[in-house]
Motif scaffolding. Structure first.
Motif, short mmCIF file in Angstrom:
data_model
loop_
_atom_site.label_atom_id
_atom_site.label_comp_id
_atom_site.label_asym_id
_atom_site.label_seq_id
_atom_site.Cartn_x
_atom_site.Cartn_y
_atom_site.Cartn_z
N VAL A 29 0.84 -1.20 0.00
CA VAL A 29 0.00 0.00 0.00
C VAL A 29 0.88 1.25 0.00
CG1 VAL A 29 -1.74 1.29 1.30
CG2 VAL A 29 -1.90 -1.20 1.14
N ARG A 30 1.94 1.26 0.80
CA ARG A 30 2.81 2.43 0.88
C ARG A 30 3.55 2.69 -0.43
NH1 ARG A 30 3.36 0.60 6.24
NH2 ARG A 30 5.11 -0.76 5.69
N ALA A 31 3.78 1.66 -1.22
CA ALA A 31 4.46 1.85 -2.51
C ALA A 31 3.67 2.76 -3.44
CB ALA A 31 4.70 0.48 -3.17
N PHE A 32 2.35 2.84 -3.25
CA PHE A 32 1.50 3.69 -4.09
C PHE A 32 1.46 5.14 -3.59
CE2 PHE A 32 0.11 -0.51 -5.22
CZ PHE A 32 -0.20 -0.41 -6.57
N GLY A 33 2.20 5.44 -2.52
CA GLY A 33 2.24 6.80 -2.00
C GLY A 33 1.13 7.10 -1.02
N SER A 34 -0.07 6.66 -1.31
CA SER A 34 -1.23 6.86 -0.44
C SER A 34 -2.26 5.79 -0.76
CB SER A 34 -1.83 8.26 -0.66
OG SER A 34 -3.11 8.35 -0.03
N PRO A 35 -2.96 5.30 0.25
CA PRO A 35 -4.01 4.32 -0.04
C PRO A 35 -5.13 4.89 -0.91
CG PRO A 35 -4.12 5.03 2.24
CD PRO A 35 -2.84 5.56 1.69
N LEU A 36 -5.23 6.22 -0.97
CA LEU A 36 -6.26 6.85 -1.80
C LEU A 36 -6.01 6.61 -3.28
CD1 LEU A 36 -6.56 10.32 0.00
CD2 LEU A 36 -7.63 8.14 0.60
N ASN A 37 -4.77 6.22 -3.64
CA ASN A 37 -4.44 6.02 -5.05
C ASN A 37 -4.81 4.64 -5.58
OD1 ASN A 37 -3.28 8.60 -5.27
ND2 ASN A 37 -1.32 7.87 -4.45
N LEU A 38 -5.15 3.72 -4.69
CA LEU A 38 -5.50 2.37 -5.13
C LEU A 38 -6.87 2.37 -5.80
CD1 LEU A 38 -4.23 0.45 -2.01
CD2 LEU A 38 -3.37 0.14 -4.34
N GLN A 39 -6.99 1.59 -6.88
CA GLN A 39 -8.22 1.56 -7.66
C GLN A 39 -8.84 0.17 -7.65
OE1 GLN A 39 -7.66 3.20 -11.61
NE2 GLN A 39 -6.16 4.70 -10.88
N PHE A 40 -10.18 0.15 -7.82
CA PHE A 40 -10.90 -1.12 -7.82
C PHE A 40 -10.33 -2.10 -8.85
CE2 PHE A 40 -14.34 1.25 -5.66
CZ PHE A 40 -14.69 0.32 -4.69
N ARG A 41 -10.03 -1.61 -10.05
CA ARG A 41 -9.61 -2.51 -11.14
C ARG A 41 -8.23 -3.11 -10.91
NH1 ARG A 41 -6.56 0.50 -15.05
NH2 ARG A 41 -6.41 2.72 -14.50
N TRP A 42 -7.49 -2.60 -9.93
CA TRP A 42 -6.18 -3.17 -9.64
C TRP A 42 -6.24 -4.29 -8.60
CZ3 TRP A 42 -3.22 2.12 -8.88
CH2 TRP A 42 -3.11 2.75 -10.12
N ALA A 43 -7.39 -4.52 -8.02
CA ALA A 43 -7.49 -5.45 -6.90
C ALA A 43 -7.08 -6.87 -7.29
CB ALA A 43 -8.91 -5.44 -6.35
N THR A 44 -7.68 -7.39 -8.36
CA THR A 44 -7.41 -8.79 -8.73
C THR A 44 -5.97 -9.00 -9.17
OG1 THR A 44 -9.74 -9.11 -9.34
CG2 THR A 44 -8.13 -10.68 -10.23
N PRO A 45 -5.37 -8.16 -10.07
CA PRO A 45 -3.96 -8.37 -10.45
C PRO A 45 -3.00 -8.29 -9.25
CG PRO A 45 -5.03 -6.91 -12.01
CD PRO A 45 -5.98 -7.10 -10.87
N LEU A 46 -3.23 -7.37 -8.33
CA LEU A 46 -2.34 -7.26 -7.18
C LEU A 46 -2.51 -8.47 -6.26
CD1 LEU A 46 -2.70 -3.47 -6.30
CD2 LEU A 46 -0.63 -4.64 -7.09
N LYS A 47 -3.74 -8.93 -6.11
CA LYS A 47 -3.97 -10.13 -5.30
C LYS A 47 -3.27 -11.33 -5.91
CE LYS A 47 -7.74 -13.07 -3.64
NZ LYS A 47 -9.23 -13.28 -3.64
#
Length: 367
Positions: A252-270
């Motif tokens: 999560v910290r690699a993205f700078g802020s948790p606010l930057n995470l997007q729904f469509r990235w959930a499955t690939p990151l998982k």
């Protein structure tokens, strides 16, 4: 029946009024008494002569029975019309809730607060804070519920919705305008908070996931399916949001802020985490050290690249040495995963042609 009652009441008022015949008899009796007095004594004449001349008072004609009844009914009609007017005005406030100005220090965040602290450092929050300061307080009230058994001096209210407005008033030292909703159950608070925030400043997918996980862990809803039904959200989006919330903190910290995470990235990151958890964590830690920091899209691309090429730590080398231990060639990987192959000794023409042929086969294209 109502009219009969009014008639009865009107007659009861007028029952004791003298009639016209009684008035005439009383007048005649008075006149006779005056004549008798004149015959018996001169004293009354003396008294009369001593009394200054004054205009005789005109007696007020008493109301008749029907007239008094009509006046009474008219008064009652006016009262009835006034009652109707008041009821109509009161109906405008049906369902209204009274607001109160409360010290923000007496209000605490909800147990299921869905705002990450980074929200209070955004430009949007700064603008909101400036608007509240210029208005002298929050014009749009927040909503709270009383905390039962709160000790003196400790927070006595819990936020239902309006965490950003409460935080702004807290930082400005202004009382916060709030609606107080007593007797609100936990599940009701959660549903109202989620729906109200959805209509305002959008929550990030990660924040929503954290909120949903807390609700399920604390037993507000027996399953994600019932949670989705209660808040009228798609079950798939709830699953994606919770998948993002379950990611390790390093990712999560690699993205700078948790606010930057997007729904469509959930499955690939998982999937990337399941394939190589250690490699994903190492790459995430390396990404946080880069200056300038990569964009969220670049972080996502590197963490989810197939084959793990981009998850190799920067500066990794492979060396080839001769029998004496002297380095002949080396392979270096930079931070973006690019590879540099270098040779420390001069290379003969035959060796160069052989290397080119090997590269043609490796990259699938001729030089």
């Amino acid at each position: 029946m109502a009219n009969k009652d009014l008639v009865k009441r009107a007659f009861s008022v007028t029952a004791n009024l003298p009639t016209a015949s009684q008035q005439r008899q009383d007048t005649a009796s008075t006149s006779e008494a005056g004549l008798d007095g004149t015959k018996g004594s001169e004293a009354p004449a003396t008294i009369a002569s001593a009394t200054p001349n004054k205009p005789a008072a005109v007696p007020v004609a008493p109301k008749t029975g029907p007239g008094s009844m009509l006046a009474f009914m008219t008064d009652q009609s006016e009262v009835h019309r006034e009652v109707l007017r008041l009821r109509e005005r009161l109906s405008d406030f049906d369902g209204a809730q009274a607001t109160r100005a409360i010290d923000p220090k007496l209000i605490k965040a909800s147990s299921w607060a869905n705002r990450d602290l980074s929200h209070f450092k955004t430009e949007a929050f700064t603008r909101l804070k400036e608007e509240i300061a210029s208005a002298g307080g929050n014009v749009q009230p927040i909503k709270v519920r009383p905390i039962e058994g709160a000790a003196a001096g400790s927070p006595s209210f819990e936020i239902v919705f309006g965490h950003r407005r409460h935080q702004a008033c807290l930082e400005l030292g202004l009382p916060v305008l709030a609606l107080v909703q007593p007797d609100m159950r936990d599940a009701e608070l959660f549903v109202e908070m989620e729906r109200e925030n959805r209509e305002r400043e959008d929550l990030s997918a990660w924040e929503q996931g954290v909120m949903y996980m807390r609700a399920l862990e604390q037993g507000l809803f027996p399953s994600a399916k019932q949670l989705a039904a209660a808040i009228d959200r798609d079950l798939g989006n709830i699953g994606k949001a919770m998948a993002l919330a379950k990611l390790p903190g390093e990712v999560v910290r690699a993205f700078g802020s948790p606010l930057n995470l997007q729904f469509r990235w959930a499955t690939p990151l998982k999937d990337a985490h399941q394939r190589d958890p250690e490699g994903l964590l190492a790459a995430s830690r390396e990404l946080t050290t880069r200056v300038p920091p990569p964009s969220p899209a670049e972080v996502f691309a590197e963490l989810t690249a197939q084959g793990g090429v981009h998850r190799q730590a920067p500066g990794t080398t492979a060396e080839w040495k001769d029998d004496a231990g002297k380095r002949i060639a080396s392979l270096v990987v930079d931070r973006k995963g690019r590879v540099t192959l270098s040779f420390d000794q001069p290379m003969a023409e035959a060796q160069r042609r052989k290397l080119v042929k090997l590269m043609d086969g490796f990259v699938g294209s001729k030089a």
